[in-house]
Design a protein around this motif. Structure first.
Motif, PDB file in Angstrom:
ATOM      1  N   ILE A  33       0.425  -1.172  -0.052  1.00  0.00           N
ATOM      2  CA  ILE A  33      -0.190  -0.081   0.101  1.00  0.00           C
ATOM      3  C   ILE A  33       1.018   1.269  -0.098  1.00  0.00           C
ATOM      4  N   ASN A  35      -0.252   4.970  -0.166  1.00  0.00           N
ATOM      5  CA  ASN A  35      -0.355   5.597   0.684  1.00  0.00           C
ATOM      6  C   ASN A  35      -1.695   5.416   0.876  1.00  0.00           C
ATOM      7  N   TYR A  38      -5.704   7.285   0.978  1.00  0.00           N
ATOM      8  CA  TYR A  38      -6.384   7.039   0.256  1.00  0.00           C
ATOM      9  C   TYR A  38      -7.175   5.632   0.649  1.00  0.00           C
ATOM     10  N   SER A 237      -4.330   3.250  -3.029  1.00  0.00           N
ATOM     11  CA  SER A 237      -3.926   3.131  -2.454  1.00  0.00           C
ATOM     12  C   SER A 237      -3.034   2.788  -3.047  1.00  0.00           C
TER      13      SER A 237
END
Length: 315
Positions: A33, A35, A38, A237
């Motif tokens: 992942i 980010n 998100y 993400s």
């Protein structure tokens, strides 16, 4: 939970477990992942779904001249009824929501049942129409150019007109005259489909002939797009940008498949349909399963919390 619910839930869990196994998912995928912000956005969008759904119910109630009920009360009903939807077969959801409208809002049981059937008819009929469009598009081509909004809108209008003009009674009589209709399960299927078709048709006619209810259509579209946008945020993400229209159509098709299965929340079936469809647009099976699991978790957890708070608040 009754025996049938336990069996169907177990089946759904086994389907999901099988999908996870064949996708070779391991703990390392969580670390991919890119980010997490998100994910937080997806959670916010998921929570937003409930007051927007409550707003739609508020306008449905206004259209039949029921007294103005607070958005807070209707939001609480949305949380409680959706919790029931995720732990029981979908057919239980309708009478429970009708009962909640009776207990929480003082609406008569018959009116509550009619309102719930109206809302269900709107959701199911729009889902089936859009799913038909989606399946046709995925069979022909999955390129972005084939998903032009104007093309989708045109097909949607044509299918809606055909649906409203369908002579359901005559079609039912013809089907019942077939030899295969003598088989018990086929006979029950025809009966169920006829009731669903009539309810859906009456719902759309009521909406399209009453200016007060016209606002319900854009709110319904907004509800579906909030769900699609939430799923898009989860893909983001992972650094994957999937077209919102692809997600919208896939979500409608997979949700319809989950509803038909009668497994609580469409567990396993919804994820399986999503894997097949996302794979057709070159999204890996492993990523799709993780996205769908996260989507289910960020749906169930707020629902469970909302249900708990709603019942405590009620007491």
């Amino acid at each position: 939970m009754n025996k049938k619910t336990i069996i169907s839930t177990t089946l759904g869990t086994l389907i999901l477990a099988y999908l996870i196994k064949i996708s070779n998912i391991n703990a390392d995928i969580i670390n991919t992942i890119q980010n997490p912000t998100y994910i937080l956005t997806a959670i916010i969008l998921t929570i937003l779904y409930f007051p927007v759904s409550a707003l739609r119910m508020k306008y449905i109630l206004k259209s039949i001249k029921e007294e103005d009920i607070s958005l807070t009360t209707l939001t609480k009903i949305e949380f409680m009824s959706k919790f029931i939807y995720y732990i029981t077969p979908s057919k239980v959801y309708l009478p429970v929501k009708a009962l909640l409208l009776n207990k929480q809002c003082g609406i008569s049981k018959s009116t509550g049942a009619a309102i719930t059937a109206f809302e269900y008819g709107l959701d199911v009929s729009s889902m089936l129409i859009i799913s038909t469009i989606g399946l046709a598009i995925f069979q022909q081509s999955t390129s972005t150019s084939s998903l032009e909004p104007a093309k989708i809108l045109a097909i949607l209008i044509i299918l809606t007109i055909i649906f409203l003009k369908m002579p359901i009674t005559k079609i039912t009589k013809t089907l019942n005259n077939l030899k295969i209709a003598k088989i018990s399960i086929i006979k029950k299927g025809i009966k169920y489909t006829t009731i669903l078709a009539k309810t859906s048709k009456d719902t759309w006619k009521s909406i399209l002939t009453n200016r007060k209810t016209m606002i319900i259509i854009p709110i319904t579209i907004l509800i579906w797009f909030i769900v699609a946008l939430s799923i898009k945020m989860i893909f983001m993400s992972y650094g994957i940008n999937v077209s919102i229209i692809h997600i919208f159509l896939i979500n409608m098709i997979s949700t319809a498949a989950g509803g038909i299965s009668q497994i609580p929340g469409g567990l396993g079936v919804r994820e399986g349909a999503s894997v097949i469809l996302y794979n057709s647009i070159n999204i890996s099976q492993e990523t799709t399963i993780m996205v769908m699991i996260i989507a289910r978790l960020i749906t169930i957890i707020p629902i469970a919390m909302g249900y708990y708070i709603s019942t405590k608040f009620n007491n």
